[in-house]
Design a protein around this motif. Structure first.
Motif, PDB file in Angstrom:
ATOM      1  N   CYS A   1       0.967  -1.022   0.021  1.00  0.00           N
ATOM      2  CA  CYS A   1       0.064   0.388  -0.121  1.00  0.00           C
ATOM      3  C   CYS A   1       0.724   1.255  -0.050  1.00  0.00           C
ATOM      4  O   CYS A   1       1.629   1.909   1.139  1.00  0.00           O
ATOM      5  CB  CYS A   1      -0.948   0.345   1.516  1.00  0.00           C
ATOM      6  SG  CYS A   1      -1.966  -1.215   1.178  1.00  0.00           S
TER       7      CYS A   1
ATOM      8  N   ASP B   1       0.729   4.936   0.543  1.00  0.00           N
ATOM      9  CA  ASP B   1       0.033   6.146   0.371  1.00  0.00           C
ATOM     10  C   ASP B   1       0.815   7.161  -0.164  1.00  0.00           C
ATOM     11  O   ASP B   1       2.095   7.789   0.951  1.00  0.00           O
ATOM     12  CB  ASP B   1      -0.281   6.350   2.028  1.00  0.00           C
ATOM     13  CG  ASP B   1      -1.269   7.649   2.284  1.00  0.00           C
ATOM     14  OD1 ASP B   1      -1.485   8.360   1.466  1.00  0.00           O
ATOM     15  OD2 ASP B   1      -1.133   7.356   3.824  1.00  0.00           O
TER      16      ASP B   1
ATOM     17  N   HIS C   1      -3.370   6.701  -3.515  1.00  0.00           N
ATOM     18  CA  HIS C   1      -3.547   5.381  -2.834  1.00  0.00           C
ATOM     19  C   HIS C   1      -2.927   4.693  -4.437  1.00  0.00           C
ATOM     20  O   HIS C   1      -4.018   4.433  -4.741  1.00  0.00           O
ATOM     21  CB  HIS C   1      -4.286   5.172  -2.539  1.00  0.00           C
ATOM     22  CG  HIS C   1      -4.690   5.359  -0.551  1.00  0.00           C
ATOM     23  ND1 HIS C   1      -5.456   5.461  -0.066  1.00  0.00           N
ATOM     24  CD2 HIS C   1      -3.918   6.711  -0.634  1.00  0.00           C
ATOM     25  CE1 HIS C   1      -5.432   6.068   1.276  1.00  0.00           C
ATOM     26  NE2 HIS C   1      -4.231   6.873   0.997  1.00  0.00           N
TER      27      HIS C   1
ATOM     28  N   TYR D   1      -2.343   0.542  -4.410  1.00  0.00           N
ATOM     29  CA  TYR D   1      -2.090  -0.966  -3.945  1.00  0.00           C
ATOM     30  C   TYR D   1      -1.530  -2.045  -4.975  1.00  0.00           C
ATOM     31  O   TYR D   1      -2.493  -1.999  -6.435  1.00  0.00           O
ATOM     32  CB  TYR D   1      -4.241  -1.685  -3.838  1.00  0.00           C
ATOM     33  CG  TYR D   1      -4.430  -0.241  -2.720  1.00  0.00           C
ATOM     34  CD1 TYR D   1      -4.596  -0.105  -1.985  1.00  0.00           C
ATOM     35  CD2 TYR D   1      -5.382   0.361  -3.856  1.00  0.00           C
ATOM     36  CE1 TYR D   1      -5.293   0.755  -0.616  1.00  0.00           C
ATOM     37  CE2 TYR D   1      -6.778   1.859  -3.149  1.00  0.00           C
ATOM     38  CZ  TYR D   1      -6.247   1.300  -1.694  1.00  0.00           C
ATOM     39  OH  TYR D   1      -6.337   2.886  -1.097  1.00  0.00           O
TER      40      TYR D   1
ATOM     41  N   ILE E   1      -4.798   1.689   6.408  1.00  0.00           N
ATOM     42  CA  ILE E   1      -4.852   2.576   5.110  1.00  0.00           C
ATOM     43  C   ILE E   1      -6.364   2.764   4.621  1.00  0.00           C
ATOM     44  O   ILE E   1      -7.038   1.565   5.121  1.00  0.00           O
ATOM     45  CB  ILE E   1      -3.968   2.043   4.071  1.00  0.00           C
ATOM     46  CG1 ILE E   1      -4.099   3.324   2.761  1.00  0.00           C
ATOM     47  CG2 ILE E   1      -4.436   0.744   3.662  1.00  0.00           C
ATOM     48  CD1 ILE E   1      -2.874   3.202   1.871  1.00  0.00           C
TER      49      ILE E   1
ATOM     50  N   GLN F   1     -13.231   7.624  -0.697  1.00  0.00           N
ATOM     51  CA  GLN F   1     -12.128   7.493  -1.453  1.00  0.00           C
ATOM     52  C   GLN F   1     -12.506   6.895  -3.372  1.00  0.00           C
ATOM     53  O   GLN F   1     -13.368   5.918  -2.876  1.00  0.00           O
ATOM     54  CB  GLN F   1     -11.002   6.063  -0.792  1.00  0.00           C
ATOM     55  CG  GLN F   1     -10.484   6.091   0.061  1.00  0.00           C
ATOM     56  CD  GLN F   1      -9.240   7.058  -0.035  1.00  0.00           C
ATOM     57  OE1 GLN F   1      -9.161   8.785   1.257  1.00  0.00           O
ATOM     58  NE2 GLN F   1      -8.643   7.022  -0.467  1.00  0.00           N
TER      59      GLN F   1
END
Length: 549
Positions: free
Chosen positions: A53, A55, A95, A97, A136, A149
């Motif tokens: 993840c 950020d 973000h 992923y 997160i 989000q």
């Protein structure tokens, strides 16, 4: 598909920070979307991660830097054959992923994310640096400022990426691409360990481990974040950075090359590329002329340099940032202006409040008395101190102070709550709507101020009288609490009733007005003190406008 463990945490404000505290029993992930801000755990019970993840946070750099970092890291991941899912938050953060087929250990995942953080200023590696509390927000979760989000990757493609996940071969390619950053990270870690060992052995002084040699202006150019107490806005911060580069011998071409390199924050301070193309040449020319003139100024002899020292204590100081502090003369002049406004406007407004208005009028005079005594416009006088001085209960003072703040029309403002033994802090100022009135009204030549009740000497009374023009030949006129003025050499009253000069000044203020002299009645014994106290209270009541005689 993203979480390292099938549980999540709710977020809430703790002090001035929004955090995700560890609950006694973490709720399980279900198909129902939480109505409050929530975040999933990055690590599993064994410390391994199923998804890397990344950020990119706007608290570390401006939004332009965040977008540029996310795009650059995305290109790096795509070049290594890795698929990822991307979303953005209402605050401007992003973000990424990166789902993995095989779970990765916490130490290895942290090493990779920290290596990526060396290439991206806005990348926050903290979710992978805390095994027990790293979490997160995932796509669709509620944001702390409102909104959710939002996915950037199409939903069908995001589901396919999370279902197929990235193989170990793509992860090896990413590790090979990050080999320089990994080597640099190992060197930094070894140096930090050596520093800690030296500090424990007493060889090296105790210094913070994150103390680097990066100049503050270089950090502004890298992140775009600047100190608002030092720079008024982005324009001032840009000019400071350009002045720094110009003084270091850079050229305009060097600056333009680094805007897309190691200093994207400077480009983000311009806002748009069009604005950057229009303003950068002009501001660079201005920075070069400024630095060249400063270099010439340093080469001049000391006697030819420009002087900025104030000529007297009533001149405004040249500040280097922040608010200027009033001088003693400035505080006294502000008190005089406030008293004019008090007699002209505020007393008549408070008079309509009846008994409460009388207490408010006495209270604001007491605060002005403390302002004169302490020579500051920021007061932290406790309720019990004011209660003892005014002869009221401290609960009454605590009840009247908020009322006075609301009724003073901006004259009295509470700027800080009480903390431990410190009292509430109040700011006394002259509001803008009264500045013209204060300039038009002349200061009161002979006004009563019950500062004897507020100066720490109970029973004292103060009057301000103008000094005679021929002070050397004529003795000063001393005023008593009642009766006509008495010369300094006369003894028309007993000793305990005579007034003594407190201070005398030959200087004039900035408005050209005559100085003020304060005369204080000395306390001789308990009987005279009580008599003087009663006379002071009676005179205070008679001096208030609107009081029956």
């Amino acid at each position: 598909m993203i979480a390292g463990a099938p549980s999540y945490r709710f977020g809430r404000w703790i002090g001035s920070r929004f955090q995700y505290p560890r609950p006694s029993k973490a709720p399980k992930i279900t198909r129902v979307l939480p109505e409050r801000p929530a975040a999933v755990m990055v690590h599993g019970p064994d410390g391994s991660v199923a998804t890397l993840c990344l950020d990119f946070d706007t608290s570390k750099a401006l939004k332009g830097v965040v977008d540029a970092d996310a795009a650059r890291v995305g290109r790096l991941l795509s070049a290594c054959g890795m698929s990822f899912v991307e979303d953005f938050s209402p605050s401007g953060g992003r973000h990424l992923y990166i789902p993995l087929r095989d779970r990765m250990g916490a130490a290895e995942a942290r090493e990779l994310v920290e290596a990526l953080a060396l290439t991206a200023t806005s990348l926050d590696p903290s979710p992978h640096q805390n095994i027990t509390d790293g979490c997160i927000r995932v796509p669709g979760s509620v944001h702390k400022t409102g909104g959710h989000q939002t996915l950037i990757t199409p939903l069908s493609r995001a589901y396919d990426i999370l279902r197929r996940r990235n193989p170990a071969s793509a992860l090896m390619e990413l590790r090979s691409a990050l080999a320089p950053e990994l080597t640099r990270k190992h060197a930094l870690k070894a140096r930090a360990a050596k520093t800690v060992a030296g500090q424990r052995a007493g060889i090296l002084p105790a210094l913070p481990l994150n103390a680097g040699s990066e100049a503050p202006l270089r950090k502004v150019a890298r992140t775009g974040l600047y100190d608002t107490a030092r720079y008024k806005g982005p324009s001032e911060a840009r000019m400071a950075v350009l002045n720094h580069f110009s003084a270091c011998g850079w050229s305009l071409q060097d600056v333009e090359n680094e805007l897309t390199g190691q200093f994207p924050g400077l480009a983000a301070l311009y806002g748009t590329p069009q604005r950057q193309a229009r303003l950068l040449p002009y501001e660079w020319t201005k920075a070069q002329s400024l630095t060249s003139s400063q270099a010439l100024q340093k080469r001049l002899p000391r006697k030819h340099r420009k002087k900025s020292a104030p000529i007297n204590n009533t001149s405004p100081t040249l500040t280097t940032g922040g608010a200027g502090k009033l001088s003693s003369a400035g505080v006294q002049q502000l008190c005089n202006d406030l008293e004019n406004v008090l007699y002209a406007v505020l007393d008549h407004r408070l008079q309509a409040r009846g008994r409460q208005g009388l207490s408010l009028r006495l209270l604001i005079r007491g605060l002005l008395g403390y302002m004169r005594a302490k020579e500051t416009d920021v007061l932290d006088v406790g309720c019990r101190t004011l209660a003892v001085a005014m002869g009221k209960h401290h609960v009454t003072i605590a009840r009247l102070l908020p009322v006075l703040v609301a009724a003073s029309d901006g004259i009295l403002t509470k700027i800080m709550d009480a903390r431990h033994k410190a009292a509430d802090v109040y700011l006394i100022q002259l509001p803008e709507q009264y500045q013209q009135l204060a300039r038009e009204l002349a200061w009161r030549k002979e006004k009563f101020m019950p500062s004897g009740l507020f100066s720490g000497h109970l029973g004292m009374q103060q009057r301000w009288c103008t000094k005679p023009s021929n002070a050397a030949a004529t003795p000063p006129q001393l005023r008593t609490s009642c009766g006509p003025p008495v010369s300094a050499g006369m003894h028309a009253r007993p000793r305990w009733q005579r007034w003594k000069p407190w201070a005398w000044s030959n200087a004039r203020d900035t408005r050209g007005r005559p100085p003020q002299s304060t005369y204080v009645c000395s306390r001789h014994d308990s009987v005279s003190w009580m008599i003087t106290l009663i006379r002071s209270a009676v005179t205070a009541m008679n001096a208030l406008p609107g009081m029956p005689t």
